[in-house]
Design a protein around this motif. Structure first.
Motif, PDB file in Angstrom:
ATOM      1  N   ASN A  31      19.034 -52.150 -34.347  1.00  0.00           N
ATOM      2  CA  ASN A  31      17.877 -53.013 -34.449  1.00  0.00           C
ATOM      3  C   ASN A  31      18.354 -54.458 -33.834  1.00  0.00           C
ATOM      4  OD1 ASN A  31      15.633 -54.379 -34.832  1.00  0.00           O
ATOM      5  ND2 ASN A  31      15.901 -55.074 -36.913  1.00  0.00           N
ATOM      6  N   CYS A  32      19.130 -54.349 -32.502  1.00  0.00           N
ATOM      7  CA  CYS A  32      19.618 -55.111 -31.747  1.00  0.00           C
ATOM      8  C   CYS A  32      19.050 -55.327 -30.247  1.00  0.00           C
ATOM      9  CB  CYS A  32      21.322 -55.181 -31.691  1.00  0.00           C
ATOM     10  SG  CYS A  32      21.777 -53.665 -31.047  1.00  0.00           S
ATOM     11  N   GLN A  33      19.635 -56.363 -29.687  1.00  0.00           N
ATOM     12  CA  GLN A  33      19.159 -56.468 -28.167  1.00  0.00           C
ATOM     13  C   GLN A  33      20.527 -56.158 -27.277  1.00  0.00           C
ATOM     14  OE1 GLN A  33      17.648 -60.330 -28.182  1.00  0.00           O
ATOM     15  NE2 GLN A  33      15.377 -59.424 -27.791  1.00  0.00           N
ATOM     16  N   ALA A  34      20.325 -55.554 -26.354  1.00  0.00           N
ATOM     17  CA  ALA A  34      21.577 -55.387 -25.206  1.00  0.00           C
ATOM     18  C   ALA A  34      21.405 -55.728 -23.958  1.00  0.00           C
ATOM     19  CB  ALA A  34      22.077 -53.892 -25.436  1.00  0.00           C
ATOM     20  N   ALA A  35      22.198 -56.192 -23.140  1.00  0.00           N
ATOM     21  CA  ALA A  35      22.251 -56.290 -21.840  1.00  0.00           C
ATOM     22  C   ALA A  35      23.366 -55.682 -21.137  1.00  0.00           C
ATOM     23  CB  ALA A  35      21.986 -57.797 -21.540  1.00  0.00           C
ATOM     24  N   ILE A  36      23.382 -54.990 -20.202  1.00  0.00           N
ATOM     25  CA  ILE A  36      24.249 -54.526 -19.231  1.00  0.00           C
ATOM     26  C   ILE A  36      24.414 -55.218 -18.013  1.00  0.00           C
ATOM     27  CG2 ILE A  36      25.414 -52.370 -18.334  1.00  0.00           C
ATOM     28  CD1 ILE A  36      23.641 -50.685 -20.105  1.00  0.00           C
ATOM     29  N   ASP A  37      25.672 -55.285 -17.459  1.00  0.00           N
ATOM     30  CA  ASP A  37      25.988 -55.929 -16.380  1.00  0.00           C
ATOM     31  C   ASP A  37      27.128 -55.252 -15.803  1.00  0.00           C
ATOM     32  OD1 ASP A  37      26.521 -57.611 -13.852  1.00  0.00           O
ATOM     33  OD2 ASP A  37      27.231 -59.311 -15.039  1.00  0.00           O
ATOM     34  N   TYR A  38      26.794 -54.618 -14.442  1.00  0.00           N
ATOM     35  CA  TYR A  38      28.035 -53.905 -13.684  1.00  0.00           C
ATOM     36  C   TYR A  38      28.942 -54.595 -12.913  1.00  0.00           C
ATOM     37  CZ  TYR A  38      25.286 -50.038 -15.382  1.00  0.00           C
ATOM     38  OH  TYR A  38      24.657 -49.119 -16.171  1.00  0.00           O
ATOM     39  N   GLY A  39      28.650 -56.052 -12.982  1.00  0.00           N
ATOM     40  CA  GLY A  39      29.521 -56.737 -12.145  1.00  0.00           C
ATOM     41  C   GLY A  39      29.966 -56.528 -10.776  1.00  0.00           C
ATOM     42  N   ALA A  40      31.207 -56.508 -10.381  1.00  0.00           N
ATOM     43  CA  ALA A  40      31.488 -55.982  -9.031  1.00  0.00           C
ATOM     44  C   ALA A  40      31.708 -54.536  -8.899  1.00  0.00           C
ATOM     45  CB  ALA A  40      32.901 -56.704  -8.586  1.00  0.00           C
ATOM     46  N   MET A  41      31.122 -54.021  -7.786  1.00  0.00           N
ATOM     47  CA  MET A  41      31.355 -52.632  -7.474  1.00  0.00           C
ATOM     48  C   MET A  41      31.883 -52.147  -6.192  1.00  0.00           C
ATOM     49  SD  MET A  41      27.351 -51.274  -9.136  1.00  0.00           S
ATOM     50  CE  MET A  41      26.625 -52.583  -8.414  1.00  0.00           C
ATOM     51  N   TYR A  42      32.886 -51.386  -6.398  1.00  0.00           N
ATOM     52  CA  TYR A  42      33.578 -51.182  -4.859  1.00  0.00           C
ATOM     53  C   TYR A  42      33.368 -49.698  -4.490  1.00  0.00           C
ATOM     54  CZ  TYR A  42      36.149 -55.560  -5.245  1.00  0.00           C
ATOM     55  OH  TYR A  42      36.637 -56.926  -5.455  1.00  0.00           O
ATOM     56  N   HIS A  43      33.065 -49.449  -3.261  1.00  0.00           N
ATOM     57  CA  HIS A  43      32.952 -48.373  -2.588  1.00  0.00           C
ATOM     58  C   HIS A  43      33.922 -47.448  -2.519  1.00  0.00           C
ATOM     59  CE1 HIS A  43      31.597 -45.084   0.276  1.00  0.00           C
ATOM     60  NE2 HIS A  43      30.356 -45.340  -0.419  1.00  0.00           N
ATOM     61  N   GLN A  44      34.198 -46.081  -2.677  1.00  0.00           N
ATOM     62  CA  GLN A  44      35.278 -45.329  -2.406  1.00  0.00           C
ATOM     63  C   GLN A  44      35.900 -45.538  -1.365  1.00  0.00           C
ATOM     64  OE1 GLN A  44      33.520 -41.559  -3.208  1.00  0.00           O
ATOM     65  NE2 GLN A  44      33.049 -41.254  -0.930  1.00  0.00           N
ATOM     66  N   VAL A  45      37.241 -45.609  -0.976  1.00  0.00           N
ATOM     67  CA  VAL A  45      38.011 -45.585   0.349  1.00  0.00           C
ATOM     68  C   VAL A  45      37.996 -44.109   0.705  1.00  0.00           C
ATOM     69  CG1 VAL A  45      40.180 -45.977   1.455  1.00  0.00           C
ATOM     70  CG2 VAL A  45      39.327 -47.583  -0.310  1.00  0.00           C
ATOM     71  N   TYR A  46      37.192 -43.784   1.680  1.00  0.00           N
ATOM     72  CA  TYR A  46      37.148 -42.588   2.069  1.00  0.00           C
ATOM     73  C   TYR A  46      37.816 -42.526   3.672  1.00  0.00           C
ATOM     74  CZ  TYR A  46      35.596 -37.605   2.652  1.00  0.00           C
ATOM     75  OH  TYR A  46      35.550 -36.160   2.873  1.00  0.00           O
ATOM     76  N   ASN A  47      38.929 -42.180   3.858  1.00  0.00           N
ATOM     77  CA  ASN A  47      39.443 -42.115   5.070  1.00  0.00           C
ATOM     78  C   ASN A  47      38.923 -41.300   6.413  1.00  0.00           C
ATOM     79  OD1 ASN A  47      41.470 -43.946   4.343  1.00  0.00           O
ATOM     80  ND2 ASN A  47      43.060 -42.534   3.910  1.00  0.00           N
ATOM     81  N   ASP A  48      38.741 -41.815   7.356  1.00  0.00           N
ATOM     82  CA  ASP A  48      38.278 -40.962   8.366  1.00  0.00           C
ATOM     83  C   ASP A  48      39.213 -39.831   8.498  1.00  0.00           C
ATOM     84  OD1 ASP A  48      38.258 -40.290  11.618  1.00  0.00           O
ATOM     85  OD2 ASP A  48      36.347 -40.929  11.118  1.00  0.00           O
ATOM     86  N   GLU A  49      38.736 -38.507   8.540  1.00  0.00           N
ATOM     87  CA  GLU A  49      39.814 -37.312   8.416  1.00  0.00           C
ATOM     88  C   GLU A  49      40.389 -37.191   9.769  1.00  0.00           C
ATOM     89  OE1 GLU A  49      37.996 -33.831   6.693  1.00  0.00           O
ATOM     90  OE2 GLU A  49      37.040 -34.887   5.160  1.00  0.00           O
ATOM     91  N   ALA A  50      39.877 -37.329  11.122  1.00  0.00           N
ATOM     92  CA  ALA A  50      40.638 -37.057  12.354  1.00  0.00           C
ATOM     93  C   ALA A  50      41.522 -38.348  12.492  1.00  0.00           C
ATOM     94  CB  ALA A  50      39.311 -37.039  13.335  1.00  0.00           C
ATOM     95  N   LEU A  51      41.081 -39.448  12.072  1.00  0.00           N
ATOM     96  CA  LEU A  51      41.963 -40.804  12.483  1.00  0.00           C
ATOM     97  C   LEU A  51      43.282 -40.483  11.533  1.00  0.00           C
ATOM     98  CD1 LEU A  51      39.404 -43.644  12.885  1.00  0.00           C
ATOM     99  CD2 LEU A  51      41.280 -42.499  14.553  1.00  0.00           C
ATOM    100  N   SER A  52      42.952 -40.228  10.455  1.00  0.00           N
ATOM    101  CA  SER A  52      44.140 -40.336   9.463  1.00  0.00           C
ATOM    102  C   SER A  52      44.883 -39.149   9.601  1.00  0.00           C
ATOM    103  CB  SER A  52      43.454 -40.277   7.906  1.00  0.00           C
ATOM    104  OG  SER A  52      42.639 -39.147   7.712  1.00  0.00           O
ATOM    105  N   GLU A  53      44.402 -37.959   9.933  1.00  0.00           N
ATOM    106  CA  GLU A  53      45.418 -36.801  10.569  1.00  0.00           C
ATOM    107  C   GLU A  53      46.129 -37.119  11.665  1.00  0.00           C
ATOM    108  OE1 GLU A  53      42.743 -33.495  10.734  1.00  0.00           O
ATOM    109  OE2 GLU A  53      42.742 -33.299   8.805  1.00  0.00           O
TER     110      GLU A  53
END
Length: 376
Positions: free
Chosen positions: A276-298
């Motif tokens: 019997n309460c109220q709730a609020a959600i905040d996701y703040g800062a969100m960072y995208h995964q670091v996905y290395n370009d496969e050909a360049l990193s190889e």
């Protein structure tokens, strides 16, 4: 730049750590150094507390980008350095003083050894939060000087100096902050039946969320839900009317991040009914995964192995987050780990990376960028 100059720069920067979008002293220090490079081919633009530096090539076909983050952390330094932080409660505990010094060393090399292609150096604020990569890359200046490729590094305390580690594909996780505020009804500790206790609700919520990873995420995927801080109540004999949970979510796939958030929201909706309460959600800062370009990193790994004396290793993906992920989601590129051999890890008050690694990184990236400029 000579080694002694780079060490002085690193030590000067180490003494003035500043939080995201508050890097005023840092920006001015960097500008003072950059403006000492006398070149008619050098163009400088400031963006908030960050800096874009364009070095025009002799016959440009593309623009190669290099990013260095510039902010510090709210950590009280505990090293024995004679050049400790002068800003009490703040420290370069993630190696950004190294990152900036390395970028200046690379820039200095190419001032004296211009290549055909343009080089764009991005001194990016707010990597630790609230996130500077996305707005910086979406700025008018970045639109004018948008790189075709982009590279970055991060120091690795656990690896020896002279070691480079990276991998094609996923390197760093998707990350999101998590803040949940609960509001119920407070009252006297002797009359709990007239209240809605948010300390009890918060405790139950933490327990319920521990089932998300074990029961809602594919066992072949990986995810973390951590609540690192809970606050609630005022004194020992008053039932808490409010409580706040602060934590982090980390996943190795975008799908799992969506699933985790979906389950948190469902659990919180149930908690509102059950307590019997109220709730609020905040996701703040969100960072995208670091996905290395496969050909360049190889290609990068092969180049280091075949054309330098440094040790290159295939790393595994990590649950750490990095703001650079947004940049490589828009521009082909990669990030790599630079060994700095520190007995203490990232975000530790006693982080003491070996300064010999600065010259290693300048050498590696100067050679690789020259190679990339010659290749089609």
């Amino acid at each position: 730049m000579e080694k002694e100059e780079l060490l002085k720069i690193r030590r000067d920067l180490h003494q003035i750590p500043e939080l995201g979008f508050q890097e005023y002293k840092t920006q001015q220090y960097l500008l003072n150094i950059i403006k000492q490079f006398k070149s008619e081919h050098l163009k400088i633009e400031t963006w908030r507390t960050g800096i874009f530096v364009l070095l025009e090539g002799t016959n440009p076909k593309k623009t190669i980008g290099y990013r260095a983050d510039i902010d510090g952390l709210p950590i009280q330094e505990e090293t024995t350095y004679p050049f400790q932080s002068k800003h009490s409660g703040y420290m370069h505990a993630c190696g950004h003083d190294f990152h900036m010094s390395i970028a200046l060393g690379i820039l200095s090399h190419f001032i004296d050894n211009r290549i055909e292609d343009n080089l764009l150096f991005l001194f990016q604020p707010a990597e630790e939060g609230p996130g500077g990569a996305e707005p910086m890359l979406n700025s008018e200046i970045a639109g004018k000087w948008r790189p075709d490729l982009i590279f970055a590094l991060h120091i690795a305390p656990e690896l020896p100096v002279g070691t480079i580690a990276t991998k094609p594909g996923l390197l760093f996780a998707n990350t999101s902050e998590l803040f949940i505020d609960l509001k119920g009804k407070g009252g006297h500790a002797a009359y709990p039946h007239t209240t809605n206790d948010m300390v009890v609700a918060a405790a139950n919520l933490v327990t319920q969320m521990q089932s998300i990873v074990s029961r809602n995420v594919d066992p072949l995927d990986s995810a973390v839900v951590t609540i690192g801080k809970i606050t609630g109540g005022t004194v020992q004999n008053i039932i808490a009317e409010n409580a706040r949970l602060e934590g982090t979510i980390r996943t190795l796939s975008v799908e799992s991040m969506d699933k985790v958030k979906e389950r948190i929201e469902a659990i919180v909706r149930g908690l509102e009914i059950g307590y019997n309460c109220q709730a609020a959600i905040d996701y703040g800062a969100m960072y995208h995964q670091v996905y290395n370009d496969e050909a360049l990193s190889e290609e990068f790994m092969s180049y280091i192995s075949e054309h330098t004396d440094y040790d290159v290793k295939l790393s595994t993906e990590a649950m750490t987050g990095e703001d650079f992920g947004y940049m490589v989601s828009k521009i082909p590129g990669f990030m790599f780990w630079l060994g700095v051999d520190s007995p203490f890890g990232l975000h530790h008050a006693k982080l003491t990376p070996n300064e010999d690694a600065i010259q290693v990184a300048v050498d590696v990236m100067s050679k690789y960028i020259e190679f990339k400029s010659k290749s089609k």
